[in-house]
Design an enzyme around this catalytic site. Structure first.
Site, mmCIF file in Angstrom:
data_model
loop_
_atom_site.group_PDB
_atom_site.id
_atom_site.type_symbol
_atom_site.label_atom_id
_atom_site.label_comp_id
_atom_site.label_asym_id
_atom_site.label_seq_id
_atom_site.Cartn_x
_atom_site.Cartn_y
_atom_site.Cartn_z
ATOM 1 N N GLU A 34 -13.152 -1.507 1.762
ATOM 2 C CA GLU A 34 -12.773 -1.610 3.172
ATOM 3 C C GLU A 34 -13.660 -2.615 3.906
ATOM 4 O OE1 GLU A 34 -9.650 -0.605 3.998
ATOM 5 O OE2 GLU A 34 -10.251 1.420 3.417
ATOM 6 N N HIS A 35 -13.013 -3.438 4.704
ATOM 7 C CA HIS A 35 -13.698 -4.494 5.461
ATOM 8 C C HIS A 35 -14.419 -5.474 4.532
ATOM 9 C CE1 HIS A 35 -12.872 -3.133 9.587
ATOM 10 N NE2 HIS A 35 -12.734 -1.964 8.979
ATOM 11 N N THR A 36 -13.918 -5.548 3.322
ATOM 12 C CA THR A 36 -14.438 -6.529 2.371
ATOM 13 C C THR A 36 -13.527 -7.751 2.313
ATOM 14 O OG1 THR A 36 -13.265 -5.202 0.751
ATOM 15 C CG2 THR A 36 -15.655 -4.920 0.843
ATOM 16 N N ASP A 37 -12.273 -7.596 2.767
ATOM 17 C CA ASP A 37 -11.319 -8.702 2.550
ATOM 18 C C ASP A 37 -11.718 -9.968 3.309
ATOM 19 O OD1 ASP A 37 -10.505 -7.603 5.020
ATOM 20 O OD2 ASP A 37 -8.357 -7.690 4.564
ATOM 21 N N ALA A 126 -0.696 4.732 12.033
ATOM 22 C CA ALA A 126 -1.397 5.676 11.163
ATOM 23 C C ALA A 126 -2.397 4.967 10.257
ATOM 24 C CB ALA A 126 -0.381 6.443 10.313
ATOM 25 N N SER A 129 -0.380 0.459 7.655
ATOM 26 C CA SER A 129 0.163 -0.896 7.613
ATOM 27 C C SER A 129 1.650 -1.011 7.902
ATOM 28 C CB SER A 129 -0.119 -1.538 6.251
ATOM 29 O OG SER A 129 -1.296 -2.247 6.319
ATOM 30 N N GLU A 171 -0.132 -12.963 12.128
ATOM 31 C CA GLU A 171 -0.867 -11.838 12.712
ATOM 32 C C GLU A 171 -2.105 -12.329 13.476
ATOM 33 O OE1 GLU A 171 -0.361 -8.404 11.168
ATOM 34 O OE2 GLU A 171 -2.134 -7.420 11.966
ATOM 35 N N ASP A 183 -3.680 -6.220 3.660
ATOM 36 C CA ASP A 183 -2.444 -5.460 3.854
ATOM 37 C C ASP A 183 -1.188 -6.214 3.414
ATOM 38 O OD1 ASP A 183 -4.108 -3.545 5.048
ATOM 39 O OD2 ASP A 183 -4.000 -4.589 6.950
HETATM 40 C C1 GLA Z 1 -7.123 -3.577 8.437
HETATM 41 C C2 GLA Z 1 -6.934 -5.072 8.254
HETATM 42 C C3 GLA Z 1 -7.290 -5.497 6.827
HETATM 43 C C4 GLA Z 1 -8.650 -4.970 6.395
HETATM 44 C C5 GLA Z 1 -8.772 -3.491 6.722
HETATM 45 C C6 GLA Z 1 -10.159 -2.961 6.463
HETATM 46 O O1 GLA Z 1 -6.201 -2.857 7.685
HETATM 47 O O2 GLA Z 1 -5.602 -5.444 8.523
HETATM 48 O O3 GLA Z 1 -7.240 -6.907 6.716
HETATM 49 O O4 GLA Z 1 -9.674 -5.712 6.973
HETATM 50 O O5 GLA Z 1 -8.446 -3.211 8.073
HETATM 51 O O6 GLA Z 1 -10.421 -2.953 5.111
#
Ligand code: GLA
Length: 402
Positions: A34-37, A126, A129, A171, A183
């Site tokens: 998470e938050h690695t992308d 939720a 995505s 986006e 996502d």
């Molecule tokens: C959201 C963003 C993704 C990603 C996640 C955290 O879903 O759309 O790009 O950064 O948060 O992992």
């Protein structure tokens, strides 16, 4: 009825004819990473069985109309929108997502108008995505109406990852949400029965088998039904923090900080940025460890890594909420093997890895904990990795083929 069937029926009721085709895309859940992308790191999502479908027909002009069927059964309409006049920030609410896709595709040379009707069952708001499912379904629809199917190998066909980047651009630049590539790539590239191990830096991905039932476990999704919005400040603030840290450390992205260099990196950063960096570096490592366990057939052992990820997001990245923490802690108390918040944070959903025989008792415990705390009742369901985006019916003629 399937999402595709619903969208086709809704198209008929709006336009009085059958759509030229129907394309759909799934929501996603991120198992870990998470938050690695946006830090060039690793992610490990899978596609949900829940989908949004876009039933669409070509128009002879350059106008887009979009309608969406809500879960209340009511249709909302947007347009006619002149594709040539679309401007970032010019459209509010849900219609910004399909309009953003049309705006990007116009730049890529696809500017023909279309009538689009959307329906499906990805829960919105939720953290699963739904907005990306919508954007991916509409992208495939607009490309499909132009005669381009992504599963074909025709020369000049854009790759799924190219389309994911287009969706990201719509986006980021049109809707104004500074999100990464997780996502869209999940929605477009995931396959049934597998998690998607994506190295965001190289764009290389691998489908890793994820058969929870064979290990006697299930993934329980707990939607806390609390707000999350990436367009709001928290997400962008974290993203800017990690970019600033990379600058200070003189690396391209935090991907370049490793567990070995982490301690030294932390001495060179201001107090507010250190924990963000620690989260990203340790989270990348946890993704690699989960992948190793999955490859070794040890799926039921990933629980502690899921919880370590949650603690890291709660304490270092500071994006959890009281509801998400309660979902995780109450699931663990009831015997879950691991649990974590999933997605961008600030609300949304958590996941729990639960023995199949304990799905009901864990759900009941979580429910009771929420009731006691005076929170809204969470929505819970188990999910298995499902197919990615694709065409459901119809062709590129724009005629009445469905
Ligand atoms: C959201 C963003 C993704 C990603 C996640 C955290 O879903 O759309 O790009 O950064 O948060 O992992």
């Amino acid at each position: 009825m399937s999402s595709a069937g619903e969208a086709a029926a809704a198209f008929r009721s709006v336009h009085g004819r059958a759509p030229g085709g129907v394309w759909s895309a799934p929501g996603r859940v991120n198992l870990i990473g998470e938050h690695t992308d946006y830090n060039d790191g690793f992610v490990l999502p899978f596609a949900l069985p829940h989908r949004l479908a876009a039933a669409a027909s070509r128009r002879d002009d350059q106008v887009l109309t979009v309608s969406t069927l809500g879960s209340d059964g009511k249709l909302q309409h947007s347009g006619p929108l002149e594709i040539g006049s679309l401007r970032p920030g010019g459209i509010e609410g849900w219609a910004a997502y399909p309009a953003g896709v049309a705006w990007v595709l116009r730049d890529e040379g696809f500017d023909r108008g279309a009538d689009v009707v959307i329906a499906g069952d990805v829960p919105s708001g939720a953290g699963l995505s739904s907005s990306h499912a919508l954007e991916c379904a509409v992208s495939l629809a607009l490309l499909g109406l132009a005669g381009i199917e992504l599963d074909g190998n025709a020369p000049g066909t854009p790759s799924l990852q190219e389309v994911a980047r287009w969706v990201q651009r719509s986006e980021n630049d049109f809707v104004g949400a500074p999100t990464g590539l997780l996502d869209q790539t999940a929605s477009l590239c995931c396959t049934e029965s597998n998690v998607l191990f994506l190295d965001v830096r190289s764009g290389v991905y691998e489908h890793v088998p994820f058969d929870a039932a064979a290990s006697g476990v299930a993934v329980l999704i707990i939607d806390t039904r609390t707000k999350h919005s990436h367009a709001d400040g928290g997400y962008g603030e974290r993203r800017r923090g990690t970019e600033r840290a990379a600058e200070l450390l003189d690396v391209k992205a935090l991907r370049d900080v490793t567990l070995e260099t982490l301690a030294d990196a932390l001495t060179r950063l201001p107090a507010d940025l250190g924990p963000l960096v620690r989260h990203v570096v340790t989270e990348n490592q946890r993704v690699l460890e989960v992948v190793e366990l999955l490859r070794a057939g040890r799926l039921a052992e990933i629980g502690p890594l899921l919880y370590a990820s949650h603690e890291s997001m709660r304490d270092d990245y500071r994006i959890s909420t009281a509801e998400l923490d309660l979902a995780v802690e109450s699931a663990l108390t009831a015997g879950a093997l691991g649990a974590r918040m999933t997605g961008g944070g600030f609300g949304g959903s958590a996941i729990a890895l639960v023995r199949e025989s304990e799905v009901d008792s864990v759900s009941t415990t979580v429910d009771t904990a929420f009731e006691k705390a005076g929170y809204r009742r969470p929505r819970m369901f188990t999910a298995v990795p499902s197919r990615g985006a694709g065409k459901d019916a119809g062709g590129n003629t724009g005629g009445d083929t469905v």
